[in-house]
Each structure stands twice: as C-alpha cells, then as structure tokens.
Write a protein that holds these residues in place. Structure first.
Motif, PDB file in Angstrom:
ATOM      1  N   SER A  78       0.832  -1.207   0.000  1.00  0.00           N
ATOM      2  CA  SER A  78       0.000   0.000   0.000  1.00  0.00           C
ATOM      3  C   SER A  78       0.866   1.255   0.000  1.00  0.00           C
ATOM      4  N   ASN A  79       2.018   1.206   0.665  1.00  0.00           N
ATOM      5  CA  ASN A  79       2.915   2.361   0.677  1.00  0.00           C
ATOM      6  C   ASN A  79       3.474   2.655  -0.713  1.00  0.00           C
ATOM      7  N   VAL A  80       3.888   1.592  -1.415  1.00  0.00           N
ATOM      8  CA  VAL A  80       4.436   1.787  -2.762  1.00  0.00           C
ATOM      9  C   VAL A  80       3.341   2.226  -3.724  1.00  0.00           C
ATOM     10  N   ALA A  81       2.150   1.632  -3.610  1.00  0.00           N
ATOM     11  CA  ALA A  81       1.044   2.034  -4.476  1.00  0.00           C
ATOM     12  C   ALA A  81       0.688   3.501  -4.256  1.00  0.00           C
ATOM     13  N   SER A  82       0.732   3.925  -3.000  1.00  0.00           N
ATOM     14  CA  SER A  82       0.475   5.327  -2.667  1.00  0.00           C
ATOM     15  C   SER A  82       1.515   6.244  -3.308  1.00  0.00           C
ATOM     16  N   ALA A  83       2.778   5.834  -3.227  1.00  0.00           N
ATOM     17  CA  ALA A  83       3.856   6.634  -3.818  1.00  0.00           C
ATOM     18  C   ALA A  83       3.727   6.685  -5.338  1.00  0.00           C
ATOM     19  N   ALA A  84       3.407   5.545  -5.946  1.00  0.00           N
ATOM     20  CA  ALA A  84       3.268   5.493  -7.407  1.00  0.00           C
ATOM     21  C   ALA A  84       2.111   6.375  -7.868  1.00  0.00           C
ATOM     22  N   LYS A  85       1.060   6.439  -7.051  1.00  0.00           N
ATOM     23  CA  LYS A  85      -0.122   7.232  -7.392  1.00  0.00           C
ATOM     24  C   LYS A  85       0.203   8.715  -7.508  1.00  0.00           C
ATOM     25  N   VAL A  86       1.023   9.233  -6.602  1.00  0.00           N
ATOM     26  CA  VAL A  86       1.307  10.676  -6.588  1.00  0.00           C
ATOM     27  C   VAL A  86       2.595  11.026  -7.331  1.00  0.00           C
TER      28      VAL A  86
ATOM     29  N   LYS B  44       5.160  11.772 -10.368  1.00  0.00           N
ATOM     30  CA  LYS B  44       4.915  12.489 -11.627  1.00  0.00           C
ATOM     31  C   LYS B  44       4.954  11.557 -12.833  1.00  0.00           C
ATOM     32  N   HIS B  45       5.364  10.298 -12.632  1.00  0.00           N
ATOM     33  CA  HIS B  45       5.411   9.325 -13.722  1.00  0.00           C
ATOM     34  C   HIS B  45       4.234   8.356 -13.628  1.00  0.00           C
ATOM     35  N   PRO B  46       3.727   7.869 -14.749  1.00  0.00           N
ATOM     36  CA  PRO B  46       2.582   6.936 -14.746  1.00  0.00           C
ATOM     37  C   PRO B  46       3.028   5.491 -14.531  1.00  0.00           C
ATOM     38  N   TRP B  47       3.349   5.129 -13.300  1.00  0.00           N
ATOM     39  CA  TRP B  47       3.903   3.816 -13.013  1.00  0.00           C
ATOM     40  C   TRP B  47       2.856   2.697 -13.128  1.00  0.00           C
ATOM     41  N   THR B  48       3.311   1.566 -13.643  1.00  0.00           N
ATOM     42  CA  THR B  48       2.557   0.312 -13.588  1.00  0.00           C
ATOM     43  C   THR B  48       3.313  -0.638 -12.674  1.00  0.00           C
ATOM     44  N   LEU B  49       2.634  -1.195 -11.688  1.00  0.00           N
ATOM     45  CA  LEU B  49       3.295  -2.084 -10.739  1.00  0.00           C
ATOM     46  C   LEU B  49       3.354  -3.507 -11.294  1.00  0.00           C
ATOM     47  N   LYS B  50       4.497  -4.158 -11.083  1.00  0.00           N
ATOM     48  CA  LYS B  50       4.615  -5.579 -11.394  1.00  0.00           C
ATOM     49  C   LYS B  50       5.111  -6.272 -10.137  1.00  0.00           C
TER      50      LYS B  50
ATOM     51  N   ILE C 251      -3.594  -2.907  -2.832  1.00  0.00           N
ATOM     52  CA  ILE C 251      -3.237  -2.043  -3.962  1.00  0.00           C
ATOM     53  C   ILE C 251      -4.468  -1.420  -4.615  1.00  0.00           C
ATOM     54  N   ASP C 252      -5.547  -2.174  -4.711  1.00  0.00           N
ATOM     55  CA  ASP C 252      -6.746  -1.738  -5.451  1.00  0.00           C
ATOM     56  C   ASP C 252      -7.242  -0.332  -5.101  1.00  0.00           C
ATOM     57  N   PRO C 253      -7.293   0.053  -3.816  1.00  0.00           N
ATOM     58  CA  PRO C 253      -7.851   1.378  -3.497  1.00  0.00           C
ATOM     59  C   PRO C 253      -7.109   2.547  -4.143  1.00  0.00           C
ATOM     60  N   PHE C 254      -5.871   2.337  -4.554  1.00  0.00           N
ATOM     61  CA  PHE C 254      -5.077   3.443  -5.110  1.00  0.00           C
ATOM     62  C   PHE C 254      -5.239   3.578  -6.622  1.00  0.00           C
ATOM     63  N   GLU C 255      -5.951   2.634  -7.233  1.00  0.00           N
ATOM     64  CA  GLU C 255      -6.255   2.690  -8.675  1.00  0.00           C
ATOM     65  C   GLU C 255      -4.991   2.856  -9.516  1.00  0.00           C
ATOM     66  N   VAL C 256      -3.942   2.141  -9.120  1.00  0.00           N
ATOM     67  CA  VAL C 256      -2.690   2.108  -9.884  1.00  0.00           C
ATOM     68  C   VAL C 256      -2.679   0.793 -10.676  1.00  0.00           C
ATOM     69  N   PRO C 257      -2.390   0.830 -11.968  1.00  0.00           N
ATOM     70  CA  PRO C 257      -2.368  -0.421 -12.740  1.00  0.00           C
ATOM     71  C   PRO C 257      -1.285  -1.373 -12.226  1.00  0.00           C
ATOM     72  N   TYR C 258      -1.591  -2.679 -12.235  1.00  0.00           N
ATOM     73  CA  TYR C 258      -0.630  -3.660 -11.721  1.00  0.00           C
ATOM     74  C   TYR C 258      -0.821  -4.992 -12.417  1.00  0.00           C
ATOM     75  N   GLU C 259       0.175  -5.831 -12.300  1.00  0.00           N
ATOM     76  CA  GLU C 259       0.109  -7.214 -12.759  1.00  0.00           C
ATOM     77  C   GLU C 259       1.095  -8.026 -11.916  1.00  0.00           C
TER      78      GLU C 259
ATOM     79  N   ASP D 198      10.328   6.479   4.236  1.00  0.00           N
ATOM     80  CA  ASP D 198       8.878   6.615   4.233  1.00  0.00           C
ATOM     81  C   ASP D 198       8.396   6.821   2.802  1.00  0.00           C
ATOM     82  N   THR D 199       7.076   6.965   2.653  1.00  0.00           N
ATOM     83  CA  THR D 199       6.478   7.078   1.323  1.00  0.00           C
ATOM     84  C   THR D 199       6.980   8.313   0.586  1.00  0.00           C
ATOM     85  N   GLN D 200       7.125   9.424   1.293  1.00  0.00           N
ATOM     86  CA  GLN D 200       7.554  10.663   0.636  1.00  0.00           C
ATOM     87  C   GLN D 200       8.960  10.517   0.054  1.00  0.00           C
ATOM     88  N   GLU D 201       9.849   9.895   0.796  1.00  0.00           N
ATOM     89  CA  GLU D 201      11.206   9.693   0.266  1.00  0.00           C
ATOM     90  C   GLU D 201      11.187   8.766  -0.940  1.00  0.00           C
TER      91      GLU D 201
END
Length: 459
Positions: A312-320, A322-328, A347-355, A416-419
């Motif tokens: 959830s921390n990584v998904a949160s970071a990917a969400k904000v 500046k790059h459109p990350w896809t998680l694998k 991961i789902d609540p952050f609406e970040v694409p993943y596989e 942390d997530t910000q870093e």
C-alpha cells in the motif's frame, strides 16, 4: 500478531533460544535444526507445525549411485538462488575435478530438462531419509541431547512459557520430532557412506532435508558448507555446517554482528549475481514499470506488518509520482494465490495499474524488463544493481535495526512514502561505479567457490 508471550519475531525468539541452548548447540550442533523448528513456530504466526520437508520436484533420475568420491548438493527449491546457484557451482567444480561425482537431492518445484537429464548429475529423492537402518550410538546421542535441551528450556521462564503457549505439552511434542530427526540423521549417514560423499553443500543447513545430511556429514568428519542465499539476519547464525560461504565483506560483517564467528566464514562471492549479464538498454514496453519484490510472509516471521504495508505504501507513492507507473509484483517462492489476493486488496484502493509476474519467469527477466525495482530487504534487489537499474529499498529505521542493514547505498534507501516518491520521480539509474562498489562489498565470485570445493575434496 497476538500471542500470549513476548518471544514474537525472529530476532527476539532466536536470540532467547540460542542463549538458553548455547551449550547444547556447541556440543551437539545438529540440535540447531530443532531449535530452528521451535523458533519458527514460537516466533511467527505461520500455522504449520508439521516441520515436514516439501515434496520433490518431478524428475526421473538417469542414475542414482555414484562410484567415485563426490560432492552432494542440497538446493531445497528450484529457484535460481537455490538450484541455479548449486547447479552452476557443481558444473564449475566438475570442470576442475572431472573424476569426482556430483550428487543432488531433488529440490521442490520444477526441473528443466537440461538440468534433469544432465549425465554428470546423480539424482536422489528425499525419501532416502526414510530408509530403515539402525544406529544405537546415534539413538543414545539423541536421547541425551533431548534431555539436556528439555532441562534448559524448562528452567528458563520465557522459553518454557512460549513453548507451552504454542505446543501445549511441548516435551512430548518435541520428543516425537527428536526421534524422527535422529532417525533421518542415521539414514543420511548410511547414504553418505554408500555414495562416497566427501563434501556436502546446501543453501540452508538448519531445515529439512538439508539438516539431517549436514549433521550426518559433521558426525562422519566430512566437509560441510552452507552458502549464503539471501540477506543475512539474526536467524542466519549460528549454523551447523563447518564452513559458511558468504558473498562479501558486508555480508560477513552482518553475520558477525548476528553472532557468527569470523573463523568459519569465507568470502566466495555472489554466485547468483556474478553469472548475470544484463543488456542495459532493455526496458519495459510502457517505460514506467515498477517491479516489487515481495516478502509478504516475512511479516509472520517478524511480527512486523511493514513487509505487508509495503504494497500500500508503494502504491500510494506510485499514485502521486509524476510518472505513470505500472506495478509488477514478483511473489516470493513461498507465497501463493492467497497472498496474491491479500496484496490486491492493499493495492486496489489506489487505482494504480498492476500485474503479477508469472511463476516461471526468472528474476533476471523481470529485472531486465523493468524500469525501477523496489523491496523491503530482499536480496533479489542485487539483480537491479547488476543491471544498473534505478532501485530502492523502503524500510524504516526501526525495522532496519531488527533485520540488518539494507543491501543498497544510503541514497537508495527510502524511510517513508515521501522519500520513495522522490526516488521514483528522479528515476536515477545506478552509475557503474556505484554498482561496482556494491557488488565489491557483496562479492565478486570469479570461480573462487569452485576452487574452494576442489580444495575441500583434496583435504
């Protein structure tokens, strides 16, 4: 993790049991495997108490009985850092010592045909540990060791309470496992003699099926080696084998911090990373694929939710970012469909694409086609280092104190997530000199392990 005792987590339980059973371990090193089993139940939330080894991979051995003195490898699993490392070392050894035989205990998982049908390899099932035999001296040794261990555990309030909580009438439970274990050691001694084994090599010597073979070899006066196969932790020492082969100076120092004696440690390099040859121009099709190296079940081992909150921390970071990350997500070998579903819920609540990575895909392939790699403290992150990929570990200072220092440089550590967001935004590739610094500290092999095996065979 809710338990009615305070020995929760590998670091707390292992140190407590190691202190109480220190004299037993020194006199009867094979008991470390039983301590490892007890700590595995007491310290963690893992439901299994069976202590049984996983089933063999599917392979029809071409032959099973050697005629010359040889080396026995016990890779445990079919993954690259287990079977791959042992097999590469075995083949290099065979080139240097063609007159010696190579034996393998069939690992859990799938074996590819080139390996399974290698005419240089003698394959053996773990079922050899079930064969009938009689060793009166070993039976007496087992009874004596059991009584010593029970006395030590009973008179220590913390270990006695923890054992009672998790096992109930723990002396009876332990007696059953002691009987099985020493039976297996006796069977392993018979096997080693029959096949003229001089050296036994494994990646983890305190779990089945490796522990009975390593213990039997020690009692027969044979050479024994345990190979480092991941980031060192408090449960990495002490070990049963006579020799501990580590990646580099950093690994050696970490193990010494956790109680290993430097005299038994030898730097031989990282056999997994050293064989990899990455093409630095390869990247994902999307350009922003963020590879996550899972350690979900580590939370059950440490009583620490950070390994699971990682997603959830990584998904949160990917969400904000500046790059459109896809998680694998690359699962650990001991993780299954149930773990996958739990990760998806985070991961789902952050609406970040993943596989999820396919189980048959190698870590080298996942790394090669990713654009950034991240983990808590999985040693597979070293592949990203070897490939000059941008990478990071997301680990708090509190967890680092418990599990050991990260494998990467401080500039690649996010607290942390910000870093982590800053590292993802910068997406700075690893410089060649930084890679050389890290790999130098964690080990460059250059065939040293194979040469050491030849030396042990000649001793």
């Amino acid at each position: 993790m809710n338990k009615k005792h305070d020995l929760v987590g590998w670091d707390k339980a292992w140190s407590a049991f190691a202190e109480v059973l220190g004299d037993v371990h020194k006199r009867y090193p094979e008991w470390l495997a039983l301590t490892r089993y007890l700590v595995g139940v007491v310290a963690t939330a893992h439901p299994s108490k069976s202590g049984l080894a996983p089933p063999d991979g599917q392979v029809s051995p071409l032959k099973s009985d050697g005629t010359q003195e040889g080396v026995l490898f016990i890779p445990m699993f079919d993954r690259d850092y287990c079977l791959g490392v042992c097999y590469r070392l075995a083949k290099k050894f065979k080139k240097s010592a063609p007159d010696n035989d190579i034996h393998f205990i069939i690992p859990h998982g799938k074996l590819t045909e080139p390996i399974a049908n290698d005419p240089d390899v003698f394959w053996h099932s773990k079922e050899v540990l079930r064969k009938p035999h009689c060793d009166v001296g070993l039976c007496i040794r087992g009874v004596m060791t059991y009584l010593r261990a029970c006395c030590a555990l009973v008179f220590d309030k913390r270990t006695n309470k923890a054992m009672a909580v998790d096992f109930g009438c723990w002396p009876l439970h332990l007696a059953k496992f002691v009987g099985i274990y020493y039976w297996q050691i006796a069977a392993a001694k018979k096997f080693l003699r029959k096949n003229k084994i001089k050296v036994v090599v494994t990646i983890n010597d305190v779990v089945k099926p490796a522990a009975p073979f390593i213990s039997a070899a020690r009692q027969l006066g044979l050479e024994t080696v345990v190979l480092q196969h991941g980031a060192p932790g408090p449960q990495s020492a002490p070990f049963i084998a006579k020799h501990g082969w580590v990646w580099g100076e950093t690994s050696r120092d970490l193990l010494c911090d956790f109680g290993a004696t430097s005299e038994r440690l030898e730097i031989i390099g990282n056999l997994e990373i050293d064989c990899c040859r990455y093409a630095s121009e390869i990247s994902s099709e999307v350009g922003y694929e963020l590879l996550l190296l899972s350690q979900w079940r580590a939370s059950t081992g440490w009583g620490e939710p950070e390994f699971q909150q990682f997603f959830s921390n990584v998904a949160s970071a990917a969400k904000v970012s500046k790059h459109p990350w896809t998680l694998k997500i690359r699962l650990h070998p001991n993780e299954d469909e149930q773990v996958m579903q739990k990760i998806i819920k985070l991961i789902d609540p952050f609406e970040v694409p993943y596989e999820f990575s396919m189980s048959e895909t190698s870590v080298e392939e996942d790394i090669a086609y990713s654009d950034f790699a991240c983990t808590v403290n999985s040693s597979s992150i070293m592949h990203a280092v070897a490939a000059l990929k941008p990478c990071a570990v997301l680990i708090s200072a509190v967890l680092e104190q418990r599990v050991g220092a990260p494998l990467l440089q401080r500039s690649q550590v996010a607290r942390d997530t910000q870093e982590l967001v800053e590292l993802l935004n910068n997406k700075v590739p690893l410089e060649p000199e930084d890679r050389e610094t890290i790999i130098a500290n964690f080990g460059r092999s250059n065939g040293k392990a194979a040469d050491k095996l030849v030396e042990l065979m000649r001793d």
